[in-house]
Design an enzyme around this catalytic site. Structure first.
Site, short mmCIF file in Angstrom:
data_model
loop_
_atom_site.label_atom_id
_atom_site.label_comp_id
_atom_site.label_asym_id
_atom_site.label_seq_id
_atom_site.Cartn_x
_atom_site.Cartn_y
_atom_site.Cartn_z
N SER A 98 38.39 25.94 41.71
CA SER A 98 39.41 26.98 41.63
C SER A 98 40.44 26.91 42.75
O SER A 98 41.50 27.52 42.65
CB SER A 98 38.76 28.36 41.63
OG SER A 98 37.99 28.56 42.79
N ASP A 388 41.97 37.24 46.90
CA ASP A 388 40.88 37.93 46.22
C ASP A 388 39.57 37.66 46.96
O ASP A 388 39.58 37.33 48.14
CB ASP A 388 40.80 37.52 44.74
CG ASP A 388 40.51 36.03 44.54
OD1 ASP A 388 40.05 35.36 45.49
OD2 ASP A 388 40.73 35.51 43.42
N HIS A 391 39.65 33.46 47.42
CA HIS A 391 40.81 32.58 47.47
C HIS A 391 41.91 33.09 48.40
O HIS A 391 42.18 34.29 48.44
CB HIS A 391 41.39 32.38 46.06
CG HIS A 391 40.36 31.90 45.07
ND1 HIS A 391 39.73 32.75 44.19
CD2 HIS A 391 39.87 30.67 44.85
CE1 HIS A 391 38.87 32.06 43.45
NE2 HIS A 391 38.94 30.79 43.84
#
Length: 427
Positions: A98, A388, A391
């Site tokens: 991610s 978040d 990240h």
């Protein structure tokens, strides 16, 4: 107790990222390989590629007006001629999780998706793209440095050579070095599967361009690898398959680094020569773990960060070994932990006011629940380090990319930065 069990399951679904020893090693090596047919084939007919904006802003305010439509990247000619001379490399290929996913998981059945606002609110199009960020990810900024367009997701384009000639992004959120890492989130494309997709891309290029032209493009292009966090978040720290009884942290780190080394060798055997290997960021400082460990002072979780430090140390050593073993290879290791800690320690110098709390989330440090709606987000992400639970913000990604490129703020790449690596290989 029933509520605790449900809550634990819910958090797992929404959070990201002697002879006995020999037997355990073989068992987990099999997990890395997995089964390529474990996820159904997916066929996508439209692209998700963006031309760089002429005047990028690190963290523009969210737009309340109609969002502009994405601008398609310029397509190469039907004769598959090399990219323009203005680019420093022919193409950029991205492998990872991610941290660099640009839309792969948008078309997978998974909880690990960033295809809704507020993700992408500060991106060039002010729309979610699948990037786990409010704006750009590091490879977007590096693409600009290289003179290339933002590279499209492998599963988000037509799989034609015209779409792939300037690069492809294979990264999938939730994926890891170990095949089953992140599997509780749903579908993902593991490292081994991404390497297979790379091989499929190369075969298609050879059929369309000819073996000589394709081999030259591959050997002179840049590969960027950023993966490994989920092997801790969704595997070791959750004690999946009772891994903690089989591996101490140090031996687990060695196992992951050796597995990465073998995959890089596989790329080398396919004629890949230029590689950036990203180390892992300080996950012990992530808002999720500050919340999970009921942190009272905002200090990072040392136990987790110690594991990351050990992995990065081992991965840097493996990179040095690869440069000695593989002729003509230029492989650099970039320590994301080192660069991230420099940002955290000198936050004022970098312009950040909030270092522990995420911009988007719920609960203490906004680390309890995953970012799911615009109402959960702060108004200005540019003064936050974390976007978040796991990240970083666009602003941090820009700093990391600058360091990878030229060591602008701090030296994090060894034995040289990307700019110097390209200069050495083109001189």
């Amino acid at each position: 107790m029933a509520f605790s069990a449900v809550l634990k399951t819910f958090l797992i679904l929404f959070s990201l990222h002697g002879s006995a020893t020999s037997s355990a090693f073989e068992y987990h090596r099999n997990l890395i390989a997995g089964h390529k047919e474990s996820y159904p084939p997916i066929h996508i007919s439209v692209g998700n590629s963006y031309a760089p904006a002429p005047s990028p802003s690190t963290s523009p305010s969210p737009s309340s007006s109609t969002s502009p439509s994405p601008s398609p990247s310029p397509s190469p000619s039907a004769s598959f001629s090399p990219p323009p001379n203005s680019s420093l490399v022919p193409a950029l290929f991205v492998i990872g999780d991610s941290s660099v996913d640009c839309g792969t998981n948008n078309v997978l059945s998974t909880f690990a998706r960033a295809d809704r606002l507020p993700y992408g609110r500060d991106f060039d199009t002010h729309q979610p793209t699948g990037r786990f960020c409010n704006g750009r990810i590091p490879v977007d900024y590096l693409a600009l440095r290289l003179g290339l367009p933002f590279v499209p997701s492998y599963l988000g384009q037509t799989s034609s050579v015209e779409d792939m000639i300037q690069g492809v992004n294979y990264a999938s959120a939730g994926s890891g070095i170990i095949f089953s890492s992140g599997s509780e989130l749903g579908q993902h494309i593991s490292l081994a599967q991404q390497i297979q997709q790379v091989s499929d891309t190369f075969q298609q290029m050879m059929l369309s361009m000819g073996e000589k032209a394709a081999s030259h493009l591959i050997s002179t292009s840049l590969f960027y690898i950023s993966i490994g966090s989920n092997d801790y978040i969704h595997y070791y720290l959750l004690n999946m398959s009772d891994v903690q009884s089989l591996y101490l942290p140090w031996t687990f780190n060695q196992f992951l680094a050796e597995s990465m080394k073998q995959e890089i060798k596989n790329l080398y055997n396919a004629n890949v020569r230029r590689v950036v290997v990203m180390g892992l960021a300080p996950m012990g400082c992530a808002p999720y773990y500050l919340w999970l460990y009921d942190n009272t002072n905002g200090k990072c979780v040392e136990m987790i960060n110690d594991m990351i430090l050990e992995f990065n140390f081992e991965m840097r050593k493996k990179t040095e070994e690869l440069n000695l073993e593989l002729a003509d290879a230029r492989i650099i290791f970039c320590d994301a932990f080192e660069a991230s800690m420099d940002i955290i320690k000198h936050r004022r110098r970098y312009g950040f006011n909030v270092t522990e709390e995420a911009c988007c989330g719920v609960g203490k440090f906004r680390g309890w629940l995953f970012c799911m709606s615009p109402e959960m987000a702060c108004s200005n992400a540019s003064d936050h380090i974390w976007w978040d639970q796991f990240h970083p913000t666009d602003a941090v990604n820009a700093i990391i990319a600058d360091n990878v490129w030229s060591s602008l703020h701090t030296n994090m790449c060894y034995p040289m930065n990307l700019q110097d690596m390209i200069a050495h290989t083109t001189s």
